[in-house]
Design an enzyme around this catalytic site. Structure first.
Site, mmCIF file in Angstrom:
data_model
loop_
_atom_site.group_PDB
_atom_site.id
_atom_site.type_symbol
_atom_site.label_atom_id
_atom_site.label_comp_id
_atom_site.label_asym_id
_atom_site.label_seq_id
_atom_site.Cartn_x
_atom_site.Cartn_y
_atom_site.Cartn_z
ATOM 1 N N SER A 199 0.837 -1.205 0.000
ATOM 2 C CA SER A 199 0.000 0.000 0.000
ATOM 3 C C SER A 199 0.870 1.254 0.000
ATOM 4 C CB SER A 199 -0.946 -0.049 1.203
ATOM 5 O OG SER A 199 -1.980 0.889 1.071
ATOM 6 N N ASP B 209 -10.019 -3.967 -4.789
ATOM 7 C CA ASP B 209 -9.225 -2.955 -4.093
ATOM 8 C C ASP B 209 -9.323 -1.658 -4.884
ATOM 9 O OD1 ASP B 209 -7.273 -1.364 -2.918
ATOM 10 O OD2 ASP B 209 -5.708 -2.881 -2.984
ATOM 11 N N HIS C 198 -7.911 -5.337 -0.376
ATOM 12 C CA HIS C 198 -6.764 -4.715 0.269
ATOM 13 C C HIS C 198 -6.511 -5.407 1.609
ATOM 14 C CE1 HIS C 198 -4.087 -1.263 -0.071
ATOM 15 N NE2 HIS C 198 -4.189 -1.084 1.228
#
Length: 333
Positions: A174, A269, A299
Site C-alpha cells: 500500500s 481494491d 486490500h
C-alpha cells in the site's frame, strides 16, 4: 455508527472470496466509528488493537529468526527506528528493505512483524523494516526521506549487519509500495545504492485518486474512498504538487533505469487500477515487470496467510522472485 456497516450492502459483496465475506460480517457487528472520523492517534491505536486481535485467525505463529535487532538510523532530522531480521547464522545475506503500509498515517514495526519474519525466511534474506515518520505530524516528504536514509545506512553498514550491499531490494504494501518505488527513484536520481529489485504490493501510485476502481471499489472493502482522502489530506501539505513523482510515481516523466518489479494487486481494491497503470508505465520505460492481480481478494489480503491460500501464494510469489533476483535458494517453512 457501525464502522463496517457500509460493507455488506455493496452489490459486489457476494463475489468476494467466501472467507472475506465471513470476515467482513464479523467486522460489521462491531460498533466503531469510521477511521476517517478518528484522530490520527486514535486510528493508530485502533489499527494496532485490531491487528493484534486478529493475528491468531489470519496469520501463523511468528517464524523463528536467528536474530532480531532493533536499532536507530541517526539523521539530522530524526533517529529512524529500524528492525533487522536475520533468519540464519553465518553467511552474508541479501538485504530487503521493507516499508509498511498504512496510508502514511498508521502502522509501525509491530503491525508488520509477522510479514517481515516470513519474507526473511522464505527469501533467505535480511529484512530491514523501517519505522518512518508518520503524517500528519510529519508530512511529505518526511516518509520517503526516512526510508531513503535507512536504505543508504543499510548499504553503508552491510558488513556490520551481515548483509550483501550488492544485493539490495525494496518492498512495501500500500503506502509502503509507494515508498518502495519512490526509494528506487531516489537511489537512481541521487546516485545512491543500486537497487536489485522492487516488490510493490497493492501500491498507491496516484495522488489524484482518479482511477475508475477508486469509485467502483471505494466502499465496502475495508479501504474506502473516504479513508483514502483522509490519508491523503494528512500526508500532503499545501506546498506539495500532487503529481510530484516522489508523491505520485505514476506521473513521473522518466521511469527508465529503475529495478525490475513485481507488482501485486487485489481484484476488489480501490488501488488496483493505479497498480496496473504503474506496471504498464514501467514496461513502457523498458523496466521488466511481473504483474499479478489476485482474484476475489481485497486490500490487506497479503497479511493473512493462515486465513487465505491466495495470501500464501502471494507471499511465495514475492519470495520466489526475490530469490531469483538475489540468486539464493531460500528457506522452506
Amino acid at each position: 455508527m457501525n464502522y463496517y456497516k457500509s460493507y455488506i450492502p455493496n452489490p459486489i459483496y457476494m463475489a468476494l472470496h467466501y472467507r472475506f465475506r465471513f470476515l467482513l460480517w464479523m467486522m460489521s457487528i462491531q460498533k466503531r466509528p469510521p477511521m476517517e472520523e478518528m484522530s490520527p492517534q486514535e486510528a493508530r491505536d485502533f489499527n494496532l488493537e485490531t491487528s493484534n486481535r486478529m493475528k491468531k485467525m489470519v496469520d501463523f505463529k511468528p517464524v523463528e529468526m536467528f536474530k532480531i535487532t532493533n536499532r536507530h538510523v541517526k539523521t539530522p532530522d530524526f533517529d529512524i527506528p529500524i528492525r533487522i531480521y536475520q533468519p540464519i547464522e553465518g553467511e552474508k545475506l541479501p538485504i530487503l528493505m521493507f516499508f509498511h503500509g498504512g496510508g502514511f498515517v498508521i502502522g509501525n514495526l509491530d503491525t508488520h512483524d509477522l510479514i517481515c519474519r516470513r519474507l526473511a525466511a522464505l527469501a533467505k534474506c535480511l529484512v530491514v523494516s523501517v519505522d518512518y515518520r508518520l503524517a500528519p505530524e510529519h508530512k511529505f516528504p518526511a516518509a520517503p526521506n526516512d526510508c531513503y536514509a535507512a536504505t543508504v545506512w543499510a548499504y553503508e553498514h552491510a558488513d556490520e549487519i551481515k548483509g550483501d550491499q550488492t544485493r539490495i531490494a525494496v518492498c512495501g504494501d500500500s503506502a509502503g509500495g509507494n515508498l518502495a518505488t519512490v526509494i528506487s527513484m531516489m537511489a537512481r536520481d541521487q546516485g545512491g545504492p543500486k537497487i536489485t529489485y522492487q516488490v510493490l504490493i497493492y501500491p498507491t501510485t496516484d495522488g489524484t485518486q482518479s482511477s475508475p476502481s477508486v469509485d467502483q471499489m471505494g466502499e465496502g472493502f475495508i479501504l474506502t474512498k473516504k479513508l483514502m482522502v483522509w490519508f491523503l489530506n494528512h500526508y500532503k501539505d499545501d506546498q506539495t504538487e500532487i503529481k510530484d513523482p516522489y508523491f505520485s510515481p505514476l506521473f513521473a516523466e522518466d521511469l527508465s533505469n529503475l529495478p525490475p518489479a513485481l507488482i501485486i494487486t487485489a481484484e476488489y481494491d480501490p488501488l488496483k487500477d493505479e497498480g496496473k497503470k504503474y506496471a504498464e508505465r514501467l514496461r513502457e520505460a523498458g523496466v521488466p515487470v511481473i504483474f499479478k492481480e489476485f482474484k476475489g481478494m481485497i486490500h490487506v489480503f497479503f497479511a493473512m496467510p493462515k486465513f487465505l491460500k491466495k495470501a500464501r501464494q502471494a507471499q511465495e510469489l514475492v519470495a520466489k522472485e526475490l530469490r531469483t533476483a538475489f540468486g539464493t535458494d531460500g528457506l522452506v517453512l
